[in-house]
Write an enzyme that holds these catalytic residues in place. Structure first.
Site, PDB file in Angstrom:
ATOM      1  N   SER A 121      98.092 -43.807   5.693  1.00 39.03           N
ATOM      2  CA  SER A 121      96.921 -45.055   5.524  1.00 39.03           C
ATOM      3  C   SER A 121      95.977 -45.411   6.734  1.00 39.03           C
ATOM      4  O   SER A 121      94.894 -46.411   6.878  1.00 39.03           O
ATOM      5  CB  SER A 121      97.176 -46.310   4.460  1.00 39.03           C
ATOM      6  OG  SER A 121      98.349 -46.042   3.703  1.00 39.03           O
ATOM      7  N   HIS A 142      93.735 -39.986   1.543  1.00 40.87           N
ATOM      8  CA  HIS A 142      94.315 -40.946   1.050  1.00 40.87           C
ATOM      9  C   HIS A 142      93.572 -41.203  -0.345  1.00 40.87           C
ATOM     10  O   HIS A 142      92.443 -41.593  -0.219  1.00 40.87           O
ATOM     11  CB  HIS A 142      93.613 -41.691   2.124  1.00 40.87           C
ATOM     12  CG  HIS A 142      94.240 -43.387   1.987  1.00 40.87           C
ATOM     13  ND1 HIS A 142      93.326 -44.080   1.912  1.00 40.87           N
ATOM     14  CD2 HIS A 142      95.514 -43.135   1.657  1.00 40.87           C
ATOM     15  CE1 HIS A 142      93.879 -45.252   1.592  1.00 40.87           C
ATOM     16  NE2 HIS A 142      95.739 -44.574   1.341  1.00 40.87           N
ATOM     17  N   GLU A 154      89.821 -41.256  -0.075  1.00 40.45           N
ATOM     18  CA  GLU A 154      88.776 -40.686   1.263  1.00 40.45           C
ATOM     19  C   GLU A 154      89.847 -39.600   1.332  1.00 40.45           C
ATOM     20  O   GLU A 154      90.447 -39.187   1.973  1.00 40.45           O
ATOM     21  CB  GLU A 154      89.674 -42.249   2.116  1.00 40.45           C
ATOM     22  CG  GLU A 154      88.924 -43.454   1.709  1.00 40.45           C
ATOM     23  CD  GLU A 154      89.436 -44.718   2.049  1.00 40.45           C
ATOM     24  OE1 GLU A 154      88.651 -45.643   3.010  1.00 40.45           O
ATOM     25  OE2 GLU A 154      90.428 -44.560   3.048  1.00 40.45           O
ATOM     26  N   ASN A 192      91.717 -49.683   3.427  1.00 38.86           N
ATOM     27  CA  ASN A 192      92.242 -50.242   4.276  1.00 38.86           C
ATOM     28  C   ASN A 192      91.312 -50.899   5.486  1.00 38.86           C
ATOM     29  O   ASN A 192      92.539 -52.213   5.663  1.00 38.86           O
ATOM     30  CB  ASN A 192      93.532 -49.205   4.570  1.00 38.86           C
ATOM     31  CG  ASN A 192      93.730 -48.978   3.421  1.00 38.86           C
ATOM     32  OD1 ASN A 192      93.541 -49.526   2.329  1.00 38.86           O
ATOM     33  ND2 ASN A 192      94.986 -48.037   3.822  1.00 38.86           N
TER      34      ASN A 192
HETATM   35  P1  NAD Z   1     107.564 -45.312  -0.182  1.00 40.81           P
HETATM   36  O1  NAD Z   1     108.447 -44.785   0.919  1.00 40.81           O
HETATM   37  O2  NAD Z   1     107.516 -45.465  -1.543  1.00 40.81           O
HETATM   38  O3  NAD Z   1     107.971 -43.232  -0.505  1.00 40.81           O
HETATM   39  C1  NAD Z   1     108.114 -42.185   0.988  1.00 40.81           C
HETATM   40  C2  NAD Z   1     109.206 -41.448   0.369  1.00 40.81           C
HETATM   41  O4  NAD Z   1     109.895 -40.868   1.219  1.00 40.81           O
HETATM   42  C3  NAD Z   1     110.713 -41.991  -0.348  1.00 40.81           C
HETATM   43  O5  NAD Z   1     110.972 -41.318  -1.433  1.00 40.81           O
HETATM   44  C4  NAD Z   1     111.581 -41.031   1.114  1.00 40.81           C
HETATM   45  O6  NAD Z   1     112.622 -41.095   0.383  1.00 40.81           O
HETATM   46  C5  NAD Z   1     110.564 -39.759   1.213  1.00 40.81           C
HETATM   47  N1  NAD Z   1     110.928 -38.955   2.457  1.00 40.81           N
HETATM   48  C6  NAD Z   1     110.997 -39.993   3.830  1.00 40.81           C
HETATM   49  N2  NAD Z   1     111.256 -38.936   4.840  1.00 40.81           N
HETATM   50  C7  NAD Z   1     111.442 -37.713   4.363  1.00 40.81           C
HETATM   51  C8  NAD Z   1     111.040 -36.566   4.619  1.00 40.81           C
HETATM   52  N3  NAD Z   1     111.486 -36.197   5.744  1.00 40.81           N
HETATM   53  N4  NAD Z   1     111.112 -35.158   3.577  1.00 40.81           N
HETATM   54  C9  NAD Z   1     110.946 -35.471   2.685  1.00 40.81           C
HETATM   55  N5  NAD Z   1     110.225 -36.539   1.871  1.00 40.81           N
HETATM   56  C10 NAD Z   1     111.481 -37.679   2.786  1.00 40.81           C
HETATM   57  O7  NAD Z   1     106.207 -45.250   0.715  1.00 40.81           O
HETATM   58  P2  NAD Z   1     104.599 -44.693   0.030  1.00 40.81           P
HETATM   59  O8  NAD Z   1     104.553 -46.414  -0.299  1.00 40.81           O
HETATM   60  O9  NAD Z   1     104.683 -43.774  -0.955  1.00 40.81           O
HETATM   61  O10 NAD Z   1     103.726 -44.115   0.931  1.00 40.81           O
HETATM   62  C11 NAD Z   1     103.887 -43.270   1.628  1.00 40.81           C
HETATM   63  C12 NAD Z   1     102.687 -42.900   2.196  1.00 40.81           C
HETATM   64  O11 NAD Z   1     101.049 -42.513   1.308  1.00 40.81           O
HETATM   65  C13 NAD Z   1     102.526 -43.531   3.794  1.00 40.81           C
HETATM   66  O12 NAD Z   1     101.729 -42.701   4.370  1.00 40.81           O
HETATM   67  C14 NAD Z   1     101.426 -44.442   3.192  1.00 40.81           C
HETATM   68  O13 NAD Z   1     101.199 -45.134   4.052  1.00 40.81           O
HETATM   69  C15 NAD Z   1     100.590 -43.694   2.647  1.00 40.81           C
HETATM   70  N6  NAD Z   1     100.140 -45.017   1.489  1.00 40.81           N
HETATM   71  C16 NAD Z   1     100.792 -45.825   0.729  1.00 40.81           C
HETATM   72  C17 NAD Z   1      99.979 -46.275  -0.184  1.00 40.81           C
HETATM   73  C18 NAD Z   1     100.498 -48.251  -0.874  1.00 40.81           C
HETATM   74  O14 NAD Z   1      99.861 -48.545  -1.650  1.00 40.81           O
HETATM   75  N7  NAD Z   1     101.678 -48.116  -0.744  1.00 40.81           N
HETATM   76  C19 NAD Z   1      98.355 -46.511  -1.223  1.00 40.81           C
HETATM   77  C20 NAD Z   1      98.151 -45.383  -0.440  1.00 40.81           C
HETATM   78  C21 NAD Z   1      98.443 -44.175   1.142  1.00 40.81           C
END
Ligand code: NAD
Length: 594
Positions: A121, A142, A154, A192
Site C-alpha cells: 500500500s 495495489h 493502482e 492511500n
Molecule cells: P494480513 O496481516 O491480513 O495478511 C498477511 C498474510 O501474510 C498473513 O496471512 C500471514 O500469515 C502471511 N505471511 C506472512 N509472512 C509470510 C511469508 N513469509 N510467506 C507467506 N505468507 C506470509 O495483511 P493484509 O491486510 O492482507 O496486507 C497484505 C498487504 O496488502 C500489505 O502489503 C498491505 O499493505 C497491502 N494492502 C492492504 C490493504 C488492507 O485494507 N488491509 C489494502 C490494500 C493493500
C-alpha cells in the site's frame, strides 16, 4: 503480443491475499497460494469459503461456480511450488525487509520473464525491484479492500519498469474486471496518500475524546455519504497495516498528518488489530467477523435520557438564506411552530415563497399530503423584528458567516428572549463560544450545524462549548429526533467533525494535482472506485465552491497550525482568478460548454 497469465501465484493469504486469490479464481485463472503454515492455510480457506458463500447468498455466484472457483485455488507452504506460475503477486504484511526477502526468493524460483507484483500500500516498488534480478519486470498491483468488491487497481511503475510490462498489466487488470490507474512510485500512491491522513486524523479525534467513535463514523456517513466511517474502515484495513502505511508515508513526507497517532501503537501492542483479531476501535463477535457487538464504549441504553431537555414548541429562525429556509421547512414539517425573521419584507417573502415551493414539490412527488402542506405553512410566521422571538423556546441563528453580525444577533436575542430560551447557531466554522460570550446566558447557547440541503441531509452536529449546559445538549438531541435528523456530539473546535476531517483531505488532493503526480480525473476515479466515495475530491470542491473551501481551510489552519493544513497555492490561485467551481462555470473543471 500481450503476456497471457493463466496461473498466478499469491504469496500471503491474509485480508488482502485471500481476496485477491478469489478475484483471480473468479476470472478463471488458476491460483497457487503460499502461506506460512497449515494454520494460516486453514484460515485462508475459511475466509474464501465465507466470502464465496456470501456471494452465493446474494445471487452473485452459483453454488457450482463457487465450488469450481475454490478448486482453482491450491495452497502450499513452499515457495518452490511457484515454479510454473506466469505472474506472482505478494500480499504479506507491510514490511520492507519481509517483502524484499520474498521477492529475492521468488526471483530465483520463477521463469525469467515472469512479472513480480506487490500489493504493497505504501512501500517503495523501486526498493523491492532492486532486490531481484529483474527490476524491469517488477510493478505494484495495489488492490483495495475488499478485493472482490472494490474496482480500483493502482498499477505502480518504477523508473525502470518496461513499458510492455505496464501495458500487459493494464490489459490484465481489465481482464479481471478492475479499473486500473497507472502511477509512479510514491508512498501511498493516490488513494492511500489521500485516505490515510484522514484516517489518522479520525483516530486522533477519537483518542482526544473530541467525539465518540460512533459519532465520528456517523458524521462522515451522514454528512458526506461515505459508505463507512473512518474508524470502522480502520478496523477493516487492520490497525497494524494502517500503522505501517502511515509510518512509510511519514518517513517520506515528514508531514505530521501522517505520523501515526499514539493510540495505534497502544492498540496494536494490546492485540487490537481490528476485525481480523475480533477487536479494534469496535468489538466484533469473533475474529474476521463484520458483526459489531456492544462493549464498554457502547452508548448505554437510556444514557441519552439521563438528562431531559427543555420543552420546545415555538422555534425562531433568524435569517432568510439557503440554510435558514431549509431549516424553517424541516421544523414546520415536523410540527413545530416557527417564527422566521428577515431583514426586509422582500427577503422574508422570498424565503417563505421558497419554503412553499419546496413543500409543493414534496406534494407533487407524493411525499407530503396537501393537508400536511397547509398545516406546515400555517405554522410559519414571518417578521422583521427580532423582538418577535420573545416567546420562542429555542432560536436558531442562520445569518451570514461573520462573527460581528452573529454576535450582534446574539446580543439582541439575549435581551428579547424569555429566560430559559435556548440560542443556537448554525455556524460551520466560527467558534460557538464567541456567540455565547455575546450573551449573559452562555450555558443556553449551543451549535446546531445542519448540512446543505437541510431538508435532505440527515446529519446535525451538536456543538457544546465549555459553557453549554447538559440539558441544553439534551434539548438539541430531542429536537433532532423530532426532526428525524441524526445528531452527533462534539466540542467547539474549528471544522467540528465533518469539515475538520474532510477539508485537509481535499487540500491534499489539490497538492497532489499541483505536484503533477496524477490528473484530476485519475484522482477522482481512484477515490470513487478505490474507496467507494460518492464524489471525487475535485468534483466535490467544484460543487462546494472553491472560495468556501478556501475559507474553511484557512480557518482550520489558523486554529490547528498544522503545516499540512495550509491551503494549497493552486486553490488560492483559482479563487483569485474567480474560478470558484460550478457556480462560476469554471473551477478545477470547465462547465461552461456543458
Ligand atoms: P494480513 O496481516 O491480513 O495478511 C498477511 C498474510 O501474510 C498473513 O496471512 C500471514 O500469515 C502471511 N505471511 C506472512 N509472512 C509470510 C511469508 N513469509 N510467506 C507467506 N505468507 C506470509 O495483511 P493484509 O491486510 O492482507 O496486507 C497484505 C498487504 O496488502 C500489505 O502489503 C498491505 O499493505 C497491502 N494492502 C492492504 C490493504 C488492507 O485494507 N488491509 C489494502 C490494500 C493493500
Amino acid at each position: 503480443m500481450a503476456r497471457e497469465f493463466e496461473v498466478v501465484g499469491v504469496v500471503g493469504l491474509g485480508t488482502m491475499g485471500a481476496g485477491i486469490a478469489e478475484v483471480f479464481a473468479r476470472n478463471g485463472l488458476r491460483v497457487v497460494g503460499v502461506e506460512l503454515d497449515d494454520a494460516a492455510i486453514a484460515r485462508a480457506r475459511t475466509h474464501l469459503e465465507h466470502s464465496t458463500a456470501r456471494a452465493t447468498e446474494r445471487g452473485k455466484l452459483t453454488e457450482q461456480d463457487a465450488g469450481a472457483l475454490l478448486e482453482r485455488i491450491s495452497m502450499t507452504t513452499d515457495l518452490n511450488d511457484l515454479s510454473e506460475v506466469d505472474l506472482v503477486i505478494e500480499a504479506v504484511p507491510e514490511r520492507l525487509d519481509l517483502k524484499a526477502e520474498i521477492f529475492a526468493a521468488v526471483d530465483k524460483i520463477v521463469r525469467p520473464d515472469v512479472v513480480l507484483a506487490s500489493n504493497t500500500s505504501s512501500l517503495s516498488l523501486t526498493e523491492l525491484s532492486v532486490r531481484t534480478g529483474r527490476p524491469a519486470r517488477v510493478v505494484g498491483m495495489h488492490f483495495f479492500n475488499p478485493a472482490p468488491v472494490q474496482q480500483l487497481v493502482e498499477l505502480v511503475r518504477t523508473v525502470v519498469t518496461e513499458q510492455d510490462v505496464v501495458d500487459d498489466m493494464v490489459a490484465f487488470a481489465g481482464r479481471i474486471g478492475k479499473v486500473p490507474v497507472v502511477i509512479g512510485d510514491r508512498a501511498g500512491f493516490i488513494a492511500n496518500a489521500l485516505l490515510f491522513g484522514y484516517l489518522n486524523h479520525a483516530a486522533r479525534m477519537f483518542e482526544e475524546r473530541y467525539a465518540s467513535r460512533e459519532d465520528i463514523d456517523a458524521a462522515m456517513r451522514f454528512g458526506c455519504g461515505y459508505p463507512m466511517g473512518p474508524l470502522a474502515l480502520l478496523d477493516l484495513i487492520g490497525l497494524d497495516t494502517a500503522y505501517e502505511i502511515l509510518m512509510t508515508m511519514y518517513n517520506q513526507s515528514k508531514n505530521l498528518m501522517h505520523a501515526p497517532t499514539p493510540v495505534f501503537k497502544q492498540m496494536i501492542t494490546a492485540g487490537l488489530l481490528g476485525r481480523k483479531s475480533g477487536r479494534g476501535f469496535y468489538s466484533y463477535d469473533g475474529p474476521d467477523s463484520p458483526k459489531v457487538v456492544a462493549d464498554a464504549h457502547s452508548p448505554a441504553d437510556g444514557a441519552a435520557d439521563a438528562v431531559s431537555g427543555r420543552p420546545v414548541q415555538l422555534v425562531g429562525v433568524v435569517g432568510t438564506g439557503t440554510m435558514a429556509t431549509g431549516i424553517v421547512e424541516v421544523l414546520a414539517k415536523a410540527g413545530l411552530d416557527v417564527v422566521v425573521r428577515g431583514r426586509s419584507e422582500g427577503k422574508i417573502e422570498a424565503a417563505v415563497g421558497a419554503v412553499k415551493r419546496s413543500l409543493d414539490k414534496a406534494v407533487v412527488r407524493g411525499r407530503l399530503s396537501e393537508e400536511d402542506r397547509e398545516a406546515a405553512i400555517a405554522r410559519i410566521r414571518a417578521t422583521v423584528n427580532l423582538e418577535d422571538m420573545a416567546d420562542c423556546d429555542l432560536v436558531i441563528e442562520a445569518v451570514a458567516e461573520e462573527i460581528d453580525i452573529k454576535r450582534a444577533v446574539f446580543e439582541t436575542l439575549d435581551e428579547v428572549c424569555k429566560p430559559g430560551a435556548i440560542l443556537a447557531t448554525t455556524t460551520s466554522s466560527l467558534p460557538v463560544i464567541d456567540c455565547a460570550a455575546a450573551t449573559a446566558r452562555a450555558g443556553d447557547v449551543v451549535g446546531l450545524h445542519f448540512f446543505n440541503p437541510a431538508q435532505v441531509m440527515k446529519l446535525v452536529e451538536v456543538v457544546s462549548t465549555i459553557a453549554t449546559a447538559p440539558d441544553v445538549v439534551a434539548t438539541a438531541r430531542e429536537l433532532c429526533t423530532r426532526l428525524r435528523k441524526h445528531a452527533v456530539f462534539c466540542g467547539d473546535r474549528a471544522g467540528f467533525i465533518v469539515n475538520a476531517l474532510l477539508f485537509p483531505y481535499l487540500n491534499d488532493a489539490v497538492k497532489m494535482l499541483e505536484a503533477h503526480y496524477a490528473s484530476a480525473d485519475d484522482i477522482d476515479a481512484a477515490m470513487k472506485t478505490g474507496c467507494a466515495l460518492p464524489m471525487g475530491p475535485f468534483e466535490l470542491l467544484d460543487v462546494v465552491g472553491l472560495d468556501v473551501s478556501l475559507a474553511i481551510e484557512q480557518t482550520l489552519y489558523q486554529e490547528f497550525r498544522m503545516a499540512g493544513y495550509a491551503p494549497a497555492p493552486l486553490l488560492e490561485h483559482l479563487v483569485t482568478a474567480g474560478r470558484l467551481g460550478r457556480k462560476t462555470g469554471q473551477g478545477f473543471r470547465d462547465y461552461s460548454a456543458r
